[in-house]
Write an enzyme that holds these catalytic residues in place. Sequence first.
Site, mmCIF file in Angstrom:
data_model
loop_
_atom_site.group_PDB
_atom_site.id
_atom_site.type_symbol
_atom_site.label_atom_id
_atom_site.label_comp_id
_atom_site.label_asym_id
_atom_site.label_seq_id
_atom_site.Cartn_x
_atom_site.Cartn_y
_atom_site.Cartn_z
ATOM 1 N N CYS A 163 0.801 -1.223 0.000
ATOM 2 C CA CYS A 163 0.000 0.000 0.000
ATOM 3 C C CYS A 163 0.837 1.278 0.000
ATOM 4 O O CYS A 163 0.493 2.247 -0.671
ATOM 5 C CB CYS A 163 -0.986 0.006 1.146
ATOM 6 N N HIS B 160 -2.519 0.808 6.886
ATOM 7 C CA HIS B 160 -2.755 1.120 5.491
ATOM 8 C C HIS B 160 -2.322 2.547 5.210
ATOM 9 O O HIS B 160 -2.300 3.390 6.111
ATOM 10 C CB HIS B 160 -4.260 0.943 5.184
ATOM 11 N N ASP C 119 -7.879 5.893 -2.845
ATOM 12 C CA ASP C 119 -7.059 4.764 -2.400
ATOM 13 C C ASP C 119 -6.606 3.967 -3.608
ATOM 14 O O ASP C 119 -7.363 3.158 -4.150
ATOM 15 C CB ASP C 119 -7.849 3.875 -1.447
#
Lengths: 669, 327
Positions: free
Chosen positions: A422, A466, A482
Site C-alpha cells: 500500500c 494502510h 485509495d
Amino acid sequence: MTQPQWQTPRAAIIWMQLSVAASLALHAGHLPAWLIAAALTVMAWQICVYRGVIAHPSTWHKVLLTSACLGGVLVTYDSLIGLEPMVAILISGFALKLLEIHRRRDALLLIYLAYFVVVVQCLFTQGITTAALMVASVCVITTALIAVYQQGERAHGWLALRKSTLMLAQAVPLMLVLFIIIPRLGPLWVVPQQASAASIGVSDSMTPGDFTDLSATPKVAFRVSFDGDMPAQASLYWRGLVLSKFDGRTWSQLGPWGYRTGNLLQWYGDRAEPWDSLAERRGQPLEYTVTLEPSNGSWLFALATPRPASPGIALTRDFRLYTRSPVVTEKQYRAQSWLDYKIEPERLPPWRRSIELRLPEGFNPKTREVAARWREETPDPEALVQRLLDYYRRDFVYTLKPPLLGKHTVDEFLWQTRRGFCEFFAGSFVFFMRAAGVPARVVVGYQGGERHPEGDYMLVHQYDAHAWAEVWLAGRGWVRVDPTAAVAPARIESSFADYFSAEEGFLDGSPLALERFRHIGWINSLRLQLDELEYAWAKWVLGYDSNQMTLLSRILGRVDPMRMGMLLLFAGSLALLPVGWMLLRSRQRPVRDDIDRCFLEFCRRMARLGLGRRIGEGPRDYAARIANQKPELAPEIWALVNLYERQRYATAGENNLALRQALRRIPRR
Amino acid sequence: MATAWRDTINRRYRQWVDWRLPASRHTRLNNRRLFVFPTRAGFAYIGLLVVLWLVATNYENNLVFAATALLGSLLVIAIFHTFLNLSGVTVEAGRSFPGFCGGHAEIEITLSQTSKRHRESISLAYASSDSVTVSLPGSERTSATLAVEATHRGWLDPGRVTIATVYPLGLIRAWTILDIKTSALVYPRPIRAEAQLQSVTAPGEDSRAAMPGREDFRSLDKYQRGEPLTHIAWKHFARERGLYTKHYSDPVDERVWLDWDAFPGLATEARLSALCEWLLRLQGERIEYGLRLPGVEITPAKGDSHRDRILKALALYDTPAVVRSQP
C-alpha cells in the site's frame, strides 16, 4: 517500655527476598541487564551475610554500591528524570536496602517500597497476566509483612502465606466497591511519562517497506464498539496521520506552522475554533468508542471526519484526533464521525497549496515528465486521478513481497517493477499528482477490521495498517483516493487477513500466532474468545474511568458527593459483611455435646425448683444436696448423675439413650 | 498553669479508664475492653496509599487505582484481624514474685482462650517493665512474667498492664489497659552497715539446738507423706518392719538476733536496708537468726521460709495496711 533488640525472623528474610525477586521479575521488561544482575548479586550477598558466611557490608561498600547504581542509571538513561530512570533508582535503592536490615523499621521500609514498585509496574504494561502477576506479588509482599510481625522461634513461613492469602481474598469485595466508586479526578499536575519508545504500529513517517513489516504482526492495534450498526467495511478508513513532506524517500509530517487563524488544537468541550467550520459535516454522525493499545504516539485513530467526544482529546487543524501525552498504556476514547463530509472545499490558500505541491529536486525525473504530459492531455484533475487509477489497475500487483527500490523509488515502481504494497501505491500516487500540479498528501492509518462475531465490536490489527492518498479538488475539498483499492478491491471490501491468508509473507514475524490458523474453526473461536476477554478487561478495567459516570448515574440517578458518600458507605459495609461474619463466627461458644446438654438441662430444671447448682460444685455434691432437700426425687437424681458421670468420665461406650431416659424422669418443674 | 492542666487531664483520663475498665483479676477481652487505632507504621502505609492514589490519578491509570483500592481494603481487613487477635482472650493475674527495692519484682499474667484461634505476637507490658511478647495457640493458656521496677518498699502496685497486638500487618494496634488487681512485695534494698549483732545462747540451752537438717543422725520416725525418699530407712523396709525415715539435724553454731537497736543513728529505711543486708549475709551460714523490730519479734530459726518471713516483715514494717489483696 523498651523494645528488646529486634532480630529479623528467618521467614521474613525469605519472604523479603522473594518480594524483591518478584518486583524485579515484573520490571524485567524495561530494566537494564546490569541492574538486574546487581540486584541478584545483592540478594545473594544478603543470604551469605544472614548465614554468616561473610560479614555485614561496611559503610564504604554501601556508598560505593549506591553511587555505582546511580551512575549506572545516569549512563543508561542519560537523565535521572523520567519514569524509567526513577523506577530504576527506586529498584536499585530498595534492593540495596536488603543489606541493611537492622531494625524492624528497615524491614518495613523495604516492604512498603516493594508495594510501590510492584504497583508502579502498571504504568508500563496493563495486560490481564501482568495484573495477575501483580496480585501474586502483592500477596508475597504481604506475607513478608506478616512474617516480620511473627514471633521469632514460632515463625512459620507457610502460616504467614496462608494468612496473607486469606486477608487479600477478604479484601477483594471492598476493593471492588472502592474501585467502582472512588472518583477519578483527572491529572492534578504534569508527571514524567515513559520516554517515548519506538512507536508501535503506524508511525509518523512512511518509507517503502514500513507497512510490509507491520503486515507480519498479528497484534491488535485497537478495538472499536459502535453505538449503532457497524458501517460497511469499505468505508472503514481509520485516519491517523497526514504526511505532506517528502524528501525523496520518506514521507513525514509537516510542522504545524503557517496557520494564522485560531489555535491548532480544539479540545473537547472547548469553544469551536474558527477553522472548525471549514469542514462541512452532513447527516447523522456515527458514535463509537475506541480502545487503543499502546502506540507510544500521541495520534489517535478515527473515521473521517471526526469530532472528539471524551475529555483530553483534541481535533487538529487537519481534522485528526490528538491526545496530549503519548499513548503508552491502553487508552479509551469516544468519537463522533460524519462519513459524509467536505474538508476545505472552497479555497486552499496559496501558501498551503504550494506546500501540498512541493517536491524535492533531483528525484524521479521520469514521473515528473510523464505527469506534466498527462496534465496537458487531461487538464481536469478528477479525470487525471481516474486516468492514473486506470493505469494502476492495468498491470500492477499488490503483494507482501515487493522488490527493493533504489534512489528513484517512484520511477522504479511506476515504470519498472509495478509490484508493491500500500505505501508504494499511496506514495507514488501523491508524487504523481503533485508533479501534475494537483495538491495531494499521504494519509496513514488502518483500513477495515475484523468483526467479532459475538463481542459486538471490531478488532483492528497491526496488519490492517494502510496508507492512502487525499487530493484537493476545487469544490469537493480533500477527497480520499485509495490506489490500492484500484489494484486489489477485495483487500478493501473484505479484510486484509482474508485477502492475504494464503500468501507467503503474511504474519511472517509470528509463526505461532493464532491468526495464522484462522481457517481451523476451533482455534479461530478460541482466539476470538481470548480477544473478547482482553477487550472486556481493557474496556471495564483499564478504561473504567470513561464508563464510571455512566455506571454511577445509572445506580444513583444523579451523581453528587452526598449520594456518592452514601453509596460508598452502604456498598462498603455490604462488602465487609461476609468477612465480618466469617471472622466473628468462630467466637461462638464451643458446642457442648449431648452428654453435657442433658446434664445442663437437669441443672436448669433443678434451678426452677430453687436448687441451682453452686459455682464450683461437682455433680456428685450437687446431687447429694438435692437428694437431701428433695428426698422424693433422690432415686431419679442419683440414677441420672451416676449415668452422667459414667458417660462423662468412664471410657464406656454406652449410648446416651439411657441418660436421656433418665432425664425424662426428672420433673420439668 | 500548663502542668495544672496536664494534671487535670491526667486525672480525668485515669478516672475515665477506671470507669471504663474496672479492676478485676479475671477479664475476658472483648469489644468493650479493646481499643483499636492505626500504628505509626499504619500511618506510613496510609501515606503510601496517598502516593499511589496520586500516581493513579496523575497517570490516569485504572490498574494502579485497583491496586490502591486493594491495599486500602487490606488495611480495613487488618482492623478485623488485629482486633480478633486479642478479642476472646482471658487475662488472669498469676503469682507475683517479690524483689528487692531498686531491682525488679515479677508479676505473672496468664492468657487463656476457649476458641481454637491461634493468637500470635501479643505483647504485655507495665509502664515500668520491658514488654514480653507471647503467642497463644488455640484452646490453650500461656503466661508471661513481667519484671516490674521495684521503686519502693512494701506492696508494689504496678499500675495497669498494657496488653497489645499489632499482628498481622503491624498497621493497626489493638490494645487494652487492665488493672488486674495484683501487687508484688518489695523488700528493702540491702545496704551494708556495721552493727553489733547479739549472739544469744539462752541459759540451759545447748547452742547446738535441734534443727531439722541432714548432717547428724538424730532419730528414726514413722514415715510421713511428703518426706524425702532419700531419707527412708530402706533397710528397715526390706526387713518388713514398716516405712521409717531417718531424721538428721544440722549443727548450729550460733543464734543471732537481727535487732532494730543494733544500728544506732540510722534512719528507718537505712536500718531496714542494713537489717536486710545482714540477713542475706547470715543466710547460708550455719547460723540461726531471729528478728526484732519495734512491735515485731520472730524467733531465731533457719531455712528459706523463715528467711522469707523475715524479709516480708522487713518489707512491710511501718507501711500502710495492705492496699490490695495479695494472692
